[in-house]
Design a protein around this motif. Sequence first.
Motif, mmCIF file in Angstrom:
data_model
loop_
_atom_site.group_PDB
_atom_site.id
_atom_site.type_symbol
_atom_site.label_atom_id
_atom_site.label_comp_id
_atom_site.label_asym_id
_atom_site.label_seq_id
_atom_site.Cartn_x
_atom_site.Cartn_y
_atom_site.Cartn_z
ATOM 1 N N LEU A 1 0.833 -1.202 0.000
ATOM 2 C CA LEU A 1 0.000 0.000 0.000
ATOM 3 C C LEU A 1 0.868 1.253 0.000
ATOM 4 C CD1 LEU A 1 -2.797 1.234 0.065
ATOM 5 C CD2 LEU A 1 -2.760 1.076 2.569
ATOM 6 N N ALA A 2 1.969 1.219 0.739
ATOM 7 C CA ALA A 2 2.887 2.363 0.742
ATOM 8 C C ALA A 2 3.429 2.606 -0.664
ATOM 9 C CB ALA A 2 4.027 2.124 1.722
ATOM 10 N N LEU B 1 -4.293 -7.165 -5.445
ATOM 11 C CA LEU B 1 -4.815 -6.089 -6.289
ATOM 12 C C LEU B 1 -3.950 -4.842 -6.148
ATOM 13 C CD1 LEU B 1 -7.060 -4.779 -8.068
ATOM 14 C CD2 LEU B 1 -8.195 -4.151 -5.910
ATOM 15 N N VAL B 2 -3.645 -4.472 -4.909
ATOM 16 C CA VAL B 2 -2.829 -3.285 -4.649
ATOM 17 C C VAL B 2 -1.459 -3.425 -5.300
ATOM 18 C CG1 VAL B 2 -1.606 -2.050 -2.812
ATOM 19 C CG2 VAL B 2 -4.044 -2.553 -2.575
ATOM 20 N N THR B 3 -0.883 -4.616 -5.217
ATOM 21 C CA THR B 3 0.437 -4.833 -5.814
ATOM 22 C C THR B 3 0.396 -4.662 -7.327
ATOM 23 O OG1 THR B 3 1.010 -6.379 -4.044
ATOM 24 C CG2 THR B 3 2.350 -6.470 -6.037
ATOM 25 N N THR B 4 -0.616 -5.236 -7.975
ATOM 26 C CA THR B 4 -0.717 -5.088 -9.434
ATOM 27 C C THR B 4 -0.906 -3.633 -9.829
ATOM 28 O OG1 THR B 4 -3.126 -5.478 -9.510
ATOM 29 C CG2 THR B 4 -1.699 -7.405 -9.668
ATOM 30 N N LEU B 5 -1.656 -2.896 -9.039
ATOM 31 C CA LEU B 5 -1.871 -1.480 -9.339
ATOM 32 C C LEU B 5 -0.570 -0.693 -9.220
ATOM 33 C CD1 LEU B 5 -5.207 -0.945 -7.390
ATOM 34 C CD2 LEU B 5 -4.958 -0.999 -9.890
ATOM 35 N N ALA B 6 0.204 -0.988 -8.174
ATOM 36 C CA ALA B 6 1.477 -0.289 -7.989
ATOM 37 C C ALA B 6 2.455 -0.622 -9.102
ATOM 38 C CB ALA B 6 2.071 -0.643 -6.625
#
Length: 245
Positions: free
Chosen positions: A31-32, A163-168
Amino acid sequence: MTTARLVQHRTTPTRPNIGPPLTAALPSPELAALRIAYSDIATIVASIEEEDSWLPTRCTGWVVRDLLVHLLGDVQRALVALATPAVGPPDRDAVTWWTGAEPTDDPDFRELRSLRTIASAWNLEDLVRTFVETTRAVVTLAGRTPPEALVATQGHVLQVVDLVTTLAVKAAVHHLDLVVELRRPGPRPEPLALVRCTLDALLGHPAPQDWPDERWALLGTGRVPPGGGERRALGPAAARLPLLG
């Protein structure tokens, strides 16, 4: 998902959607990294003038405002996904998400024509403001959602941390695309580290450690061709590039 988990990901998730209650949402490196990735892109696009928005990017045929509209679509999809609980088990994680990606070839330039039509209709100030507000909403909602919660997006189920990882990862790669003519800083180490771990997992082993994260990101996504030494270091795996688009 920690970077270690990226390397040791499950290729076929089998955990059923049962067990102890979901844990409370906590700050995570993923998330960071997403917060940094979105914040840095927002800072860049907020600093450009109208003429800058028509500069080319690394995406063939796309100008800056085309890419910004594309990124906004990703962010809007993320907002919908975070508000769409799903029943497990997940069928994708932060690595296998990319193995099922559709081909990026667009010989008839349909996506480009669609993007250009939409991007041309946007007032740049409104486009930037919408992007900034929506990215902030995504980061806020993701921060309030347990990382192991399951959500649905594009016909798949995955954990919020994935999901967050793919977005980053996607934001970091497109950050590199965005600044090719803008003369602005590239992505920071945190999102680039997730790109590296994802590419290493897709490759099946770590790339040479002396390759900078940005260089491996460009190579692994097909933004630049490998040089002779890089091709030799990759061996037969060089033929598999790009590992993600």
